[in-house]
Write a protein that holds these residues in place. Structure first.
Motif, PDB file in Angstrom:
ATOM      1  N   ILE A 137       0.856  -1.182   0.000  1.00 55.92           N
ATOM      2  CA  ILE A 137       0.000   0.000   0.000  1.00 55.92           C
ATOM      3  C   ILE A 137       0.898   1.240   0.000  1.00 55.92           C
ATOM      4  N   THR A 138       0.935   1.887  -1.152  1.00 59.62           N
ATOM      5  CA  THR A 138       1.751   3.085  -1.340  1.00 59.62           C
ATOM      6  C   THR A 138       0.857   4.322  -1.259  1.00 59.62           C
ATOM      7  N   ARG A 139       1.486   5.493  -1.251  1.00 57.21           N
ATOM      8  CA  ARG A 139       0.720   6.747  -1.286  1.00 57.21           C
ATOM      9  C   ARG A 139      -0.183   6.794  -2.514  1.00 57.21           C
ATOM     10  N   GLN A 140       0.365   6.335  -3.645  1.00 57.21           N
ATOM     11  CA  GLN A 140      -0.396   6.347  -4.886  1.00 57.21           C
ATOM     12  C   GLN A 140      -1.630   5.448  -4.779  1.00 57.21           C
ATOM     13  N   ARG A 141      -1.461   4.252  -4.238  1.00 63.14           N
ATOM     14  CA  ARG A 141      -2.592   3.334  -4.111  1.00 63.14           C
ATOM     15  C   ARG A 141      -3.628   3.888  -3.138  1.00 63.14           C
ATOM     16  N   THR A 142      -3.164   4.514  -2.052  1.00 62.57           N
ATOM     17  CA  THR A 142      -4.092   5.115  -1.093  1.00 62.57           C
ATOM     18  C   THR A 142      -4.926   6.195  -1.779  1.00 62.57           C
ATOM     19  N   ALA A 143      -4.286   7.013  -2.609  1.00 53.14           N
ATOM     20  CA  ALA A 143      -4.996   8.063  -3.346  1.00 53.14           C
ATOM     21  C   ALA A 143      -6.010   7.449  -4.308  1.00 53.14           C
ATOM     22  N   LEU A 144      -5.599   6.406  -5.024  1.00 55.70           N
ATOM     23  CA  LEU A 144      -6.497   5.751  -5.977  1.00 55.70           C
ATOM     24  C   LEU A 144      -7.701   5.138  -5.268  1.00 55.70           C
ATOM     25  N   LEU A 145      -7.484   4.472  -4.144  1.00 55.34           N
ATOM     26  CA  LEU A 145      -8.583   3.843  -3.405  1.00 55.34           C
ATOM     27  C   LEU A 145      -9.556   4.894  -2.894  1.00 55.34           C
ATOM     28  N   LYS A 146      -9.043   6.037  -2.481  1.00 57.23           N
ATOM     29  CA  LYS A 146      -9.898   7.143  -2.030  1.00 57.23           C
ATOM     30  C   LYS A 146     -10.783   7.625  -3.182  1.00 57.23           C
ATOM     31  N   VAL A 147     -10.172   7.831  -4.341  1.00 59.46           N
ATOM     32  CA  VAL A 147     -10.910   8.292  -5.521  1.00 59.46           C
ATOM     33  C   VAL A 147     -11.964   7.257  -5.925  1.00 59.46           C
ATOM     34  N   LEU A 148     -11.574   6.011  -5.953  1.00 62.39           N
ATOM     35  CA  LEU A 148     -12.490   4.936  -6.335  1.00 62.39           C
ATOM     36  C   LEU A 148     -13.672   4.862  -5.367  1.00 62.39           C
ATOM     37  N   ALA A 149     -13.395   4.946  -4.086  1.00 61.03           N
ATOM     38  CA  ALA A 149     -14.445   4.862  -3.069  1.00 61.03           C
ATOM     39  C   ALA A 149     -15.390   6.055  -3.122  1.00 61.03           C
ATOM     40  N   GLU A 150     -14.889   7.211  -3.526  1.00 60.12           N
ATOM     41  CA  GLU A 150     -15.724   8.416  -3.578  1.00 60.12           C
ATOM     42  C   GLU A 150     -16.449   8.586  -4.907  1.00 60.12           C
ATOM     43  N   SER A 151     -16.111   7.766  -5.901  1.00 58.62           N
ATOM     44  CA  SER A 151     -16.713   7.903  -7.232  1.00 58.62           C
ATOM     45  C   SER A 151     -18.180   7.503  -7.200  1.00 58.62           C
ATOM     46  N   GLU A 152     -19.001   8.402  -7.682  1.00 54.48           N
ATOM     47  CA  GLU A 152     -20.432   8.112  -7.773  1.00 54.48           C
ATOM     48  C   GLU A 152     -20.827   7.763  -9.202  1.00 54.48           C
ATOM     49  N   ASP A 153     -19.856   7.856 -10.103  1.00 56.52           N
ATOM     50  CA  ASP A 153     -20.102   7.494 -11.489  1.00 56.52           C
ATOM     51  C   ASP A 153     -19.379   6.188 -11.787  1.00 56.52           C
ATOM     52  N   HIS A 154     -19.137   5.913 -13.022  1.00 50.37           N
ATOM     53  CA  HIS A 154     -18.443   4.696 -13.434  1.00 50.37           C
ATOM     54  C   HIS A 154     -17.210   5.122 -14.238  1.00 50.37           C
ATOM     55  N   PRO A 155     -16.152   5.565 -13.556  1.00 55.08           N
ATOM     56  CA  PRO A 155     -14.987   6.094 -14.274  1.00 55.08           C
ATOM     57  C   PRO A 155     -14.183   5.012 -14.978  1.00 55.08           C
ATOM     58  N   ASP A 156     -13.531   5.411 -16.073  1.00 48.62           N
ATOM     59  CA  ASP A 156     -12.595   4.491 -16.704  1.00 48.62           C
ATOM     60  C   ASP A 156     -11.218   4.698 -16.066  1.00 48.62           C
TER      61      ASP A 156
ATOM     62  N   LEU B 212      -9.887   7.735 -13.531  1.00 53.26           N
ATOM     63  CA  LEU B 212      -9.379   7.445 -12.187  1.00 53.26           C
ATOM     64  C   LEU B 212      -7.956   7.986 -12.031  1.00 53.26           C
ATOM     65  N   HIS B 213      -7.153   7.780 -13.052  1.00 52.73           N
ATOM     66  CA  HIS B 213      -5.773   8.269 -13.033  1.00 52.73           C
ATOM     67  C   HIS B 213      -5.745   9.789 -12.870  1.00 52.73           C
ATOM     68  N   SER B 214      -6.536  10.478 -13.656  1.00 45.29           N
ATOM     69  CA  SER B 214      -6.588  11.940 -13.603  1.00 45.29           C
ATOM     70  C   SER B 214      -7.039  12.434 -12.223  1.00 45.29           C
ATOM     71  N   ARG B 215      -8.085  11.822 -11.678  1.00 44.88           N
ATOM     72  CA  ARG B 215      -8.592  12.228 -10.364  1.00 44.88           C
ATOM     73  C   ARG B 215      -7.567  11.935  -9.262  1.00 44.88           C
ATOM     74  N   ALA B 216      -6.917  10.797  -9.354  1.00 46.67           N
ATOM     75  CA  ALA B 216      -5.932  10.426  -8.333  1.00 46.67           C
ATOM     76  C   ALA B 216      -4.699  11.323  -8.407  1.00 46.67           C
ATOM     77  N   ARG B 217      -4.350  11.788  -9.602  1.00 47.54           N
ATOM     78  CA  ARG B 217      -3.202  12.701  -9.756  1.00 47.54           C
ATOM     79  C   ARG B 217      -3.454  14.037  -9.066  1.00 47.54           C
ATOM     80  N   GLU B 218      -4.716  14.388  -8.891  1.00 44.53           N
ATOM     81  CA  GLU B 218      -5.028  15.623  -8.160  1.00 44.53           C
ATOM     82  C   GLU B 218      -4.650  15.488  -6.681  1.00 44.53           C
ATOM     83  N   ILE B 219      -4.634  14.263  -6.189  1.00 44.28           N
ATOM     84  CA  ILE B 219      -4.248  13.987  -4.799  1.00 44.28           C
ATOM     85  C   ILE B 219      -2.754  13.717  -4.713  1.00 44.28           C
ATOM     86  N   ASP B 220      -2.251  12.926  -5.660  1.00 43.37           N
ATOM     87  CA  ASP B 220      -0.834  12.567  -5.670  1.00 43.37           C
ATOM     88  C   ASP B 220      -0.327  12.679  -7.102  1.00 43.37           C
TER      89      ASP B 220
END
Length: 145
Positions: free
Chosen positions: A22-41, A45-53
């Protein structure tokens, strides 16, 4: 928000149990995935997670999604004509209505449809193990419009 935090923790625990670091990047991705109310590709997900990390790599997104999908914690949807989209596996079954003009994906539940599917399977001597219902639609044209 509390639900999203709980989902992110659950995903993290599952990855950890599977030996995934579990890296910083994975933590950011899991946060984005868990908060997604849509069905991102994966790219969304990459773009949203880059805003965090800002160090997030697309390879990390794909590897993490593959690990979560293998464990049955994330569903991959290959809706016609679109790149694969992802959502956290929800305990409550739902189906999808896809607007083919806007690409919007609407989740819905229907007790009537579920009952009818069970009746049809039973009529043919089967028991449903799993299923997906995807309705590809376009908005109705209004008279005079």
């Amino acid at each position: 928000m509390a639900r999203a935090k709980g989902q992110a923790s659950r995903l993290e625990e599952a990855l950890r149990a599977d030996g995934v670091r579990i890296t910083r990047q994975r933590t950011a991705l899991l946060k984005v995935l868990a908060e997604s109310e849509d069905h991102p590709d994966a790219n969304e997900l990459h773009s949203r997670a880059r805003e965090i990390d800002s160090t997030m790599s697309l390879a990390t997104v794909y590897r993490t999604l593959a690990a979560l999908e293998q464990q049955g914690l994330v569903h991959r949807h290959a809706f016609e004509g679109a790149s694969a989209r992802f959502e956290i596996a929800d305990a409550r079954h739902h189906d999808h209505l896809i607007d083919i003009e806007k690409g919007e994906i609407i989740e819905f539940r229907s007790a009537e449809i579920e009952k009818l599917q069970e009746e049809i399977a039973d009529r043919y001597g089967y028991e449903i193990v799993s299923h997906r219902l995807e309705l590809y639609c376009r908005p109705k044209k209004r008279p005079g419009g």
